[in-house]
Design a protein around this motif. Structure first.
Motif, PDB file in Angstrom:
ATOM      1  N   GLU A 155      51.498  13.506  75.654  1.00 47.16           N
ATOM      2  CA  GLU A 155      50.608  13.437  74.496  1.00 47.16           C
ATOM      3  C   GLU A 155      51.424  12.894  73.315  1.00 47.16           C
ATOM      4  OE1 GLU A 155      47.634  17.010  74.355  1.00 47.16           O
ATOM      5  OE2 GLU A 155      49.508  17.712  75.517  1.00 47.16           O
ATOM      6  N   PRO A 156      51.675  11.580  73.099  1.00 51.78           N
ATOM      7  CA  PRO A 156      52.684  11.005  72.428  1.00 51.78           C
ATOM      8  C   PRO A 156      52.379  11.289  70.860  1.00 51.78           C
ATOM      9  CG  PRO A 156      51.176   9.309  73.233  1.00 51.78           C
ATOM     10  CD  PRO A 156      50.893  10.341  73.826  1.00 51.78           C
ATOM     11  N   PHE A 157      51.082  11.985  70.330  1.00 55.33           N
ATOM     12  CA  PHE A 157      51.069  12.061  69.121  1.00 55.33           C
ATOM     13  C   PHE A 157      51.483  13.414  68.574  1.00 55.33           C
ATOM     14  CE2 PHE A 157      48.267   8.531  70.333  1.00 55.33           C
ATOM     15  CZ  PHE A 157      48.564   7.618  69.618  1.00 55.33           C
ATOM     16  N   VAL A 158      51.599  14.450  69.505  1.00 49.10           N
ATOM     17  CA  VAL A 158      52.116  15.698  69.284  1.00 49.10           C
ATOM     18  C   VAL A 158      53.511  15.800  69.069  1.00 49.10           C
ATOM     19  CG1 VAL A 158      52.366  18.166  70.423  1.00 49.10           C
ATOM     20  CG2 VAL A 158      50.443  16.483  70.992  1.00 49.10           C
ATOM     21  N   HIS A 159      53.879  16.650  67.910  1.00 50.22           N
ATOM     22  CA  HIS A 159      55.239  16.768  67.715  1.00 50.22           C
ATOM     23  C   HIS A 159      56.198  16.829  68.817  1.00 50.22           C
ATOM     24  CE1 HIS A 159      58.841  18.476  65.948  1.00 50.22           C
ATOM     25  NE2 HIS A 159      58.411  18.106  64.470  1.00 50.22           N
ATOM     26  N   PRO A 160      57.456  16.247  68.713  1.00 51.92           N
ATOM     27  CA  PRO A 160      58.231  16.234  69.840  1.00 51.92           C
ATOM     28  C   PRO A 160      58.501  17.684  70.249  1.00 51.92           C
ATOM     29  CG  PRO A 160      58.879  14.634  68.308  1.00 51.92           C
ATOM     30  CD  PRO A 160      57.869  15.269  67.589  1.00 51.92           C
ATOM     31  N   TYR A 161      58.766  18.603  69.430  1.00 52.81           N
ATOM     32  CA  TYR A 161      59.104  19.761  69.729  1.00 52.81           C
ATOM     33  C   TYR A 161      58.077  20.531  70.778  1.00 52.81           C
ATOM     34  CZ  TYR A 161      60.283  25.122  69.360  1.00 52.81           C
ATOM     35  OH  TYR A 161      60.674  26.131  69.544  1.00 52.81           O
ATOM     36  N   MET A 162      56.895  20.019  70.810  1.00 50.36           N
ATOM     37  CA  MET A 162      55.799  20.406  71.536  1.00 50.36           C
ATOM     38  C   MET A 162      55.118  19.692  72.476  1.00 50.36           C
ATOM     39  SD  MET A 162      54.944  23.443  70.238  1.00 50.36           S
ATOM     40  CE  MET A 162      55.319  24.653  68.682  1.00 50.36           C
ATOM     41  N   SER A 163      55.647  18.405  72.571  1.00 51.86           N
ATOM     42  CA  SER A 163      55.050  17.558  73.421  1.00 51.86           C
ATOM     43  C   SER A 163      55.834  17.791  75.129  1.00 51.86           C
ATOM     44  CB  SER A 163      55.304  16.010  73.139  1.00 51.86           C
ATOM     45  OG  SER A 163      54.569  15.243  73.698  1.00 51.86           O
ATOM     46  N   ALA A 164      54.921  18.084  75.913  1.00 51.74           N
ATOM     47  CA  ALA A 164      55.426  18.303  77.379  1.00 51.74           C
ATOM     48  C   ALA A 164      54.865  17.417  78.373  1.00 51.74           C
ATOM     49  CB  ALA A 164      54.986  19.698  77.551  1.00 51.74           C
ATOM     50  N   ASN A 165      55.683  17.280  79.192  1.00 48.75           N
ATOM     51  CA  ASN A 165      55.234  16.555  80.699  1.00 48.75           C
ATOM     52  C   ASN A 165      54.284  17.285  81.401  1.00 48.75           C
ATOM     53  OD1 ASN A 165      57.237  14.376  79.786  1.00 48.75           O
ATOM     54  ND2 ASN A 165      58.751  15.314  81.023  1.00 48.75           N
ATOM     55  N   ILE A 166      53.189  16.156  81.887  1.00 49.11           N
ATOM     56  CA  ILE A 166      52.145  16.605  82.774  1.00 49.11           C
ATOM     57  C   ILE A 166      52.385  15.825  83.906  1.00 49.11           C
ATOM     58  CG2 ILE A 166      49.712  16.882  82.918  1.00 49.11           C
ATOM     59  CD1 ILE A 166      49.542  17.011  79.988  1.00 49.11           C
ATOM     60  N   TRP A 167      52.284  16.483  84.910  1.00 47.62           N
ATOM     61  CA  TRP A 167      52.492  15.656  86.287  1.00 47.62           C
ATOM     62  C   TRP A 167      51.479  15.780  87.433  1.00 47.62           C
ATOM     63  CZ3 TRP A 167      56.886  12.741  85.936  1.00 47.62           C
ATOM     64  CH2 TRP A 167      57.784  13.245  85.206  1.00 47.62           C
ATOM     65  N   HIS A 168      50.911  14.876  87.719  1.00 49.52           N
ATOM     66  CA  HIS A 168      49.792  14.550  88.771  1.00 49.52           C
ATOM     67  C   HIS A 168      50.420  13.941  90.026  1.00 49.52           C
ATOM     68  CE1 HIS A 168      45.715  12.557  90.129  1.00 49.52           C
ATOM     69  NE2 HIS A 168      45.949  14.012  90.709  1.00 49.52           N
ATOM     70  N   LEU A 169      50.349  14.929  90.977  1.00 50.62           N
ATOM     71  CA  LEU A 169      50.697  14.395  92.331  1.00 50.62           C
ATOM     72  C   LEU A 169      49.937  14.417  93.295  1.00 50.62           C
ATOM     73  CD1 LEU A 169      53.345  13.456  93.786  1.00 50.62           C
ATOM     74  CD2 LEU A 169      53.605  15.935  94.575  1.00 50.62           C
ATOM     75  N   LYS A 170      49.399  12.900  94.014  1.00 51.33           N
ATOM     76  CA  LYS A 170      48.412  13.043  95.052  1.00 51.33           C
ATOM     77  C   LYS A 170      48.984  13.447  96.349  1.00 51.33           C
ATOM     78  CE  LYS A 170      46.222   9.169  92.260  1.00 51.33           C
ATOM     79  NZ  LYS A 170      45.793   7.649  92.126  1.00 51.33           N
ATOM     80  N   GLY A 171      48.318  14.357  96.718  1.00 51.38           N
ATOM     81  CA  GLY A 171      48.712  14.858  98.084  1.00 51.38           C
ATOM     82  C   GLY A 171      47.662  14.164  99.304  1.00 51.38           C
ATOM     83  N   ARG A 172      47.859  14.408 100.369  1.00 49.54           N
ATOM     84  CA  ARG A 172      46.888  13.845 101.511  1.00 49.54           C
ATOM     85  C   ARG A 172      45.758  14.751 101.648  1.00 49.54           C
ATOM     86  NH1 ARG A 172      49.760  14.551 106.737  1.00 49.54           N
ATOM     87  NH2 ARG A 172      48.706  16.633 106.715  1.00 49.54           N
ATOM     88  N   GLU A 173      45.867  16.205 101.495  1.00 49.89           N
ATOM     89  CA  GLU A 173      44.673  17.005 101.334  1.00 49.89           C
ATOM     90  C   GLU A 173      44.339  17.572 100.149  1.00 49.89           C
ATOM     91  OE1 GLU A 173      45.364  19.698 104.561  1.00 49.89           O
ATOM     92  OE2 GLU A 173      45.863  18.141 106.017  1.00 49.89           O
ATOM     93  N   VAL A 174      45.138  17.693  99.119  1.00 49.32           N
ATOM     94  CA  VAL A 174      44.884  18.422  98.047  1.00 49.32           C
ATOM     95  C   VAL A 174      45.930  17.858  96.936  1.00 49.32           C
ATOM     96  CG1 VAL A 174      45.359  20.443  96.662  1.00 49.32           C
ATOM     97  CG2 VAL A 174      44.905  20.515  99.144  1.00 49.32           C
ATOM     98  N   ASP A 175      45.336  17.440  95.636  1.00 52.32           N
ATOM     99  CA  ASP A 175      46.387  16.871  94.548  1.00 52.32           C
ATOM    100  C   ASP A 175      46.890  18.063  93.886  1.00 52.32           C
ATOM    101  OD1 ASP A 175      45.436  14.425  95.377  1.00 52.32           O
ATOM    102  OD2 ASP A 175      44.508  13.954  93.684  1.00 52.32           O
TER     103      ASP A 175
END
Length: 236
Positions: free
Chosen positions: A19-39
């Motif tokens: 979320e690039p428009f959130v203050h850097p102190y609060m801006s966190a990474n979100i990770w989406h990993l595609k699995g074979r059976e479950v994401d």
């Protein structure tokens, strides 16, 4: 709103969402990993704009969302998803999402909380996190199975008492949340414990990570992770 999130594909299976428009102190990474059976979705950001429409898991394929801890910048959109997993230490709090657990009040009082309004009429003073009762509780040693990948849950407290991470012992892929990341580590929050954090850093020195994806900052390899851990421990 369209354009609130930024996406970067690291490889055909892994996407970093921020979320690039959130203050850097609060801006966190979100990770989406595609699995074979479950994401797998690791953390859910601030919840300022809907996150679910940004996740391209095919219809009918399960998506498991894991909150690495209950702080606001990691659980804001958790309520948008059906399968919600989180740490045992704070499990009951997810049904409340109160300020004492999430620190949402810090964002409401943060000058420059966003650098651009997410939508007309938005104001930080009205910010709140929707309750998101967990459908699965995770503890040390539990397994998150995507079909082609199996992640072991590690309890790594210090930044917060409930911090967990996911580690694929087969190839060293590591989603570390805020247990460790390549940025300024926070250990001065009301629920932080620097002494316990030191034990976590000692443990991380021995973890055979190949690549780590943290809750903040850039990804890192094992050498960099050890450098961060040694720096925290003051052992050079």
């Amino acid at each position: 709103m369209t354009g609130w999130f930024s996406k970067k594909a690291l490889d055909p299976t892994l996407t970093l969402i921020t979320e690039p428009f959130v203050h850097p102190y609060m801006s966190a990474n979100i990770w989406h990993l595609k699995g074979r059976e479950v994401d797998l979705l690791v953390d859910t950001g601030m919840g300022i704009c809907p996150l679910a429409p940004e996740i391209d898991t095919p219809s009918g394929k399960p998506l498991l969302v894991v909150a690495t801890h209950i702080h606001l910048d990691h659980v804001g959109s958790l309520h948008e998803f059906a399968e919600r997993a989180g740490p045992r230490q704070s499990a009951a709090e997810f049904a409340r999402m109160g300020d004492a657990a999430t620190y949402a009040e810090e964002f409401r009082g943060l000058e420059g909380a966003v650098s651009r309004l997410p939508y007309p009429g938005w104001c930080r003073e009205a910010y709140r996190i929707e309750p998101a009762p967990l459908t699965r509780i995770l503890a040390e040693g539990d397994i998150v199975d995507l079909g082609d990948r199996r992640f072991t849950v590690l309890h790594l407290p210090g930044h917060s008492p409930d911090s967990i991470a996911l580690f694929d012992e087969r190839d060293g892929l590591f989603f570390s949340g805020d247990a460790i990341y390549d940025d300024v580590l926070l250990d001065n929050l009301p629920d932080s414990d620097p002494d316990i954090y030191r034990h976590t850093m000692q443990r991380l020195l021995e973890l055979p990570v190949s690549v780590g994806h943290g809750g903040h900052g850039p990804s890192f390899d094992r050498d960099r992770m050890q450098e961060i851990a040694r720096g925290y421990l003051g052992i050079g």
